[in-house]
Design a protein around this motif. Structure first.
Motif, PDB file in Angstrom:
ATOM      1  N   ILE A  51      42.219  33.600  43.649  1.00 28.21           N
ATOM      2  CA  ILE A  51      43.528  33.967  44.205  1.00 28.21           C
ATOM      3  C   ILE A  51      44.131  35.144  43.429  1.00 28.21           C
ATOM      4  CG2 ILE A  51      45.931  33.160  44.442  1.00 28.21           C
ATOM      5  CD1 ILE A  51      44.743  30.430  45.216  1.00 28.21           C
ATOM      6  N   GLU A  52      43.915  35.132  42.097  1.00 35.45           N
ATOM      7  CA  GLU A  52      44.481  36.222  41.285  1.00 35.45           C
ATOM      8  C   GLU A  52      43.597  37.488  41.285  1.00 35.45           C
ATOM      9  OE1 GLU A  52      44.889  34.194  37.580  1.00 35.45           O
ATOM     10  OE2 GLU A  52      46.348  32.787  38.438  1.00 35.45           O
ATOM     11  N   ASN A  53      42.594  37.503  42.148  1.00 35.13           N
ATOM     12  CA  ASN A  53      41.681  38.634  42.274  1.00 35.13           C
ATOM     13  C   ASN A  53      40.883  38.931  40.997  1.00 35.13           C
ATOM     14  OD1 ASN A  53      43.183  38.689  44.581  1.00 35.13           O
ATOM     15  ND2 ASN A  53      42.971  40.903  44.826  1.00 35.13           N
ATOM     16  N   LYS A  54      40.762  37.944  40.108  1.00 39.49           N
ATOM     17  CA  LYS A  54      39.975  38.167  38.894  1.00 39.49           C
ATOM     18  C   LYS A  54      38.486  38.013  39.181  1.00 39.49           C
ATOM     19  CE  LYS A  54      43.491  36.755  35.602  1.00 39.49           C
ATOM     20  NZ  LYS A  54      44.038  35.549  34.960  1.00 39.49           N
ATOM     21  N   ARG A  55      38.208  37.176  40.161  1.00 40.91           N
ATOM     22  CA  ARG A  55      36.832  37.019  40.616  1.00 40.91           C
ATOM     23  C   ARG A  55      36.817  37.207  42.122  1.00 40.91           C
ATOM     24  NH1 ARG A  55      33.300  34.139  37.384  1.00 40.91           N
ATOM     25  NH2 ARG A  55      34.298  33.124  35.604  1.00 40.91           N
ATOM     26  N   ASN A  56      35.621  37.522  42.663  1.00 39.61           N
ATOM     27  CA  ASN A  56      35.549  37.531  44.123  1.00 39.61           C
ATOM     28  C   ASN A  56      34.764  36.310  44.579  1.00 39.61           C
ATOM     29  OD1 ASN A  56      32.651  38.194  44.746  1.00 39.61           O
ATOM     30  ND2 ASN A  56      33.175  39.897  43.361  1.00 39.61           N
ATOM     31  N   PRO A  57      35.090  35.802  45.782  1.00 39.93           N
ATOM     32  CA  PRO A  57      34.461  34.546  46.244  1.00 39.93           C
ATOM     33  C   PRO A  57      32.942  34.662  46.369  1.00 39.93           C
ATOM     34  CG  PRO A  57      35.766  35.565  47.999  1.00 39.93           C
ATOM     35  CD  PRO A  57      36.072  36.309  46.748  1.00 39.93           C
ATOM     36  N   TYR A  58      32.435  35.865  46.633  1.00 40.69           N
ATOM     37  CA  TYR A  58      30.997  36.018  46.885  1.00 40.69           C
ATOM     38  C   TYR A  58      30.186  35.732  45.622  1.00 40.69           C
ATOM     39  CZ  TYR A  58      33.596  38.276  50.498  1.00 40.69           C
ATOM     40  OH  TYR A  58      34.521  38.514  51.466  1.00 40.69           O
ATOM     41  N   ASP A  59      30.680  36.233  44.475  1.00 41.19           N
ATOM     42  CA  ASP A  59      29.987  35.943  43.215  1.00 41.19           C
ATOM     43  C   ASP A  59      30.037  34.456  42.896  1.00 41.19           C
ATOM     44  OD1 ASP A  59      29.366  38.537  42.860  1.00 41.19           O
ATOM     45  OD2 ASP A  59      31.020  38.985  41.470  1.00 41.19           O
ATOM     46  N   VAL A  60      31.218  33.859  43.152  1.00 46.56           N
ATOM     47  CA  VAL A  60      31.375  32.431  42.840  1.00 46.56           C
ATOM     48  C   VAL A  60      30.387  31.601  43.660  1.00 46.56           C
ATOM     49  CG1 VAL A  60      32.966  30.468  42.945  1.00 46.56           C
ATOM     50  CG2 VAL A  60      33.786  32.703  42.170  1.00 46.56           C
ATOM     51  N   ILE A  61      30.264  31.942  44.944  1.00 43.35           N
ATOM     52  CA  ILE A  61      29.334  31.212  45.822  1.00 43.35           C
ATOM     53  C   ILE A  61      27.906  31.334  45.285  1.00 43.35           C
ATOM     54  CG2 ILE A  61      28.287  31.166  48.142  1.00 43.35           C
ATOM     55  CD1 ILE A  61      31.077  32.150  49.173  1.00 43.35           C
ATOM     56  N   ASP A  62      27.496  32.577  44.971  1.00 49.53           N
ATOM     57  CA  ASP A  62      26.134  32.784  44.469  1.00 49.53           C
ATOM     58  C   ASP A  62      25.881  31.983  43.197  1.00 49.53           C
ATOM     59  OD1 ASP A  62      25.346  34.358  46.478  1.00 49.53           O
ATOM     60  OD2 ASP A  62      25.534  36.282  45.407  1.00 49.53           O
ATOM     61  N   ARG A  63      26.877  32.005  42.294  1.00 50.17           N
ATOM     62  CA  ARG A  63      26.690  31.337  41.020  1.00 50.17           C
ATOM     63  C   ARG A  63      26.524  29.818  41.216  1.00 50.17           C
ATOM     64  NH1 ARG A  63      29.973  30.263  36.797  1.00 50.17           N
ATOM     65  NH2 ARG A  63      31.778  30.762  38.059  1.00 50.17           N
ATOM     66  N   ILE A  64      27.391  29.255  42.065  1.00 55.75           N
ATOM     67  CA  ILE A  64      27.328  27.803  42.287  1.00 55.75           C
ATOM     68  C   ILE A  64      25.996  27.430  42.923  1.00 55.75           C
ATOM     69  CG2 ILE A  64      28.325  25.886  43.607  1.00 55.75           C
ATOM     70  CD1 ILE A  64      31.058  27.201  43.197  1.00 55.75           C
ATOM     71  N   ILE A  65      25.587  28.203  43.924  1.00 52.43           N
ATOM     72  CA  ILE A  65      24.344  27.875  44.623  1.00 52.43           C
ATOM     73  C   ILE A  65      23.155  28.003  43.679  1.00 52.43           C
ATOM     74  CG2 ILE A  65      22.768  28.638  46.460  1.00 52.43           C
ATOM     75  CD1 ILE A  65      25.056  28.807  48.256  1.00 52.43           C
ATOM     76  N   ASN A  66      23.126  29.078  42.883  1.00 52.99           N
ATOM     77  CA  ASN A  66      22.023  29.211  41.940  1.00 52.99           C
ATOM     78  C   ASN A  66      21.988  28.034  40.969  1.00 52.99           C
ATOM     79  OD1 ASN A  66      21.106  31.540  43.057  1.00 52.99           O
ATOM     80  ND2 ASN A  66      22.371  32.873  41.761  1.00 52.99           N
ATOM     81  N   GLY A  67      23.179  27.590  40.540  1.00 55.04           N
ATOM     82  CA  GLY A  67      23.271  26.440  39.638  1.00 55.04           C
ATOM     83  C   GLY A  67      22.694  25.185  40.275  1.00 55.04           C
ATOM     84  N   ILE A  68      22.984  24.974  41.573  1.00 60.70           N
ATOM     85  CA  ILE A  68      22.527  23.759  42.242  1.00 60.70           C
ATOM     86  C   ILE A  68      21.032  23.786  42.504  1.00 60.70           C
ATOM     87  CG2 ILE A  68      22.615  22.538  44.465  1.00 60.70           C
ATOM     88  CD1 ILE A  68      25.644  23.284  44.436  1.00 60.70           C
TER      89      ILE A  68
END
Lengths: 312, 132
Positions: free
Chosen positions: A293-310
């Motif tokens: 929300i604070e634009n510190k991260r973008n949702p696309y990186d977060v999605i990739d990171r979570i999926i790679n983790g799983i």
């Protein structure tokens, strides 16, 4: 005696109870379905779909009676919508099938969609397995009243019957993508009404433009289901299509596709449930959401990171 | 396992053609989150029992305005017992004189709801008494 054995013997109380368990996703149902699986694959599956009020239930009632005349046993799965607000439902398809209730060669089950959007309910496949294992030779699946895009039935049935009625719109409706593409047999019901002939012509014109049709040209039949007119032809064409599917090898192809769909759906459901569990365990949600929300991260990186983790 | 749905058959036996009450109660049950099977007018007890079994309903709600409740309601109960499907909650509604109610309960009807009953009453009764 155990439920599995009773279902194989066609015990109606047992069949009904196992369907309830399958609908409720009771783990015991899966245990029973595992044992019943070797008995399945014998029934021929007929889908009946079309807009609300087009006469699907009445047509189903008459088709069942015609199949009974020909000595076949028939299971019926009639799906009606559930309320998006309360989850409740009024299942009224049986109103048109009253006199089938006492026929021992027929078993009718009403189901609500329980939130599914494709015109069927999640438990439809397992209910088909149960009726198949119980020995019903034909299984009719009546979808909810569909609009344009609820085409799950084609992934479920061997032969799909699309029901139209006069007066629903101009010929552009017939060339739109969606349910008009999925019929193996087209029925124009309420054909005693004005405009029936036009619907037939429009359907025929639409079908002629289909390039990749194969050897089966879908017939267009007129019926007045309440008066039992045209029903013999409908059943004849369904049986003809059944023979075509068998002799052309298309039946195998369709069933393979169906099983593949069913496997993928079930695997995705299970995986998605596992992932949801996992994500709710770790409480990284809040901090991540704040950062997005604070634009510190973008949702696309977060999605990739979570999926790679799983996936690791 | 998903949440278990309560399934109810709203049945209209007998010869009277008045199903406004049955439709109102069906709608109220729907809004309470139940799955309601409605089969229309003039069903025989045999048809009601066959449908109850195939649909595996938890509750059979019989609406009767013809005065034949003393015969038809117990008949449904007895046929269900004969078919080995006696684990269902059976309730009745309609114009039924108070004097007749004890005999109906004796016959296996769990509760009778007469005109003027708010729809919340049978709904709460079902939630409290349905098989688990």
């Amino acid at each position: 005696m155990d439920l599995v054995q009773l279902v194989k013997e066609g015990n109606r109380v047992a069949i009904a109870r196992l369907i309830t368990r399958a609908e409720n996703e009771d783990p015991e149902a899966i245990v029973a379905l595992r044992q019943l699986y070797s008995e399945t694959g014998k029934a021929f599956l007929i889908g009946i779909t079309g807009p609300p009020g087009s006469g699907k239930s009445t047509l189903t009632d008459k088709v069942v009676k015609e199949l009974r005349k020909r000595g076949k046993t028939v299971g019926v799965i009639a799906v009606d919508p559930s309320s998006p607000f309360t989850g409740g439902a009024i299942l009224g398809d049986r109103i048109r099938m009253s006199d089938l209730a006492l026929d021992d060669g027929v078993f009718i089950r009403s189901m609500s969609t329980r939130g599914s959007l494709g015109g069927l309910s999640k438990a439809t496949y397992n209910t088909i397995q149960i009726l198949d294992a119980a020995g019903f030779e034909y299984i009719l699946i009546e979808t909810v009243g569909v609009g344009q895009s609820e085409v799950d039935i084609i992934k479920t049935a061997d032969t799909t019957v699309v029901v139209s009625v006069p007066g629903l719109g101009d010929d552009i409706q017939a060339i739109k993508a969606g349910i008009m593409e999925i019929g193996d047999v087209f029925v124009v019901n309420k054909a005693d009404r004005e405009g029936a002939e036009r619907v037939v012509i429009e359907l025929a014109q639409m079908l002629e433009l289909n390039a990749n049709m194969g050897d089966w040209f879908p017939p267009i039949l007129k019926t007045v289901a309440v008066r039992n007119e045209g029903i013999v032809d409908v059943v004849d064409k369904i049986i003809e299509h059944q023979a075509y599917l068998t002799s052309s090898g298309e039946l195998c192809i369709r069933r393979k596709e169906r099983i593949s769909n069913e496997l993928i759906n079930n695997i995705l459901n299970k995986v998605s449930a596992k992932i949801t569990d996992k994500l709710s365990e770790e409480n990284f949600w809040d901090s991540q959401l704040d950062e997005i929300i604070e634009n510190k991260r973008n949702p696309y990186d977060v999605i990739d990171r979570i999926i790679n983790g799983i996936l690791q | 396992m998903t949440e278990r749905k309560i399934r109810v058959l709203v049945a209209k036996p007998g010869l009277d053609g008045h199903d406004r009450g049955a439709k109102v109660i069906a709608r109220a049950f729907r809004d309470a989150g139940f799955e309601v099977i409605y089969t229309g007018l003039r069903q025989t007890p045999e048809q009601i029992v066959a449908v109850s079994i195939q649909e595996d309903v938890d509750v059979v709600a019989i609406s009767l305005l013809s005065g034949a409740h003393g015969t038809l309601m117990p008949k449904v109960v007895n046929l269900l017992r004969e078919k080995g499907a006696d684990d269902k909650l059976i309730i009745g509604g309609g114009v039924i004189p108070d004097d007749d109610i004890p005999a109906l309960k004796e016959a296996g009807i769990a509760e009778i709801f007469t005109p003027g009953t708010p729809t919340s009453v049978p709904i709460e009764f079902i939630k409290a008494n349905v098989r688990q």
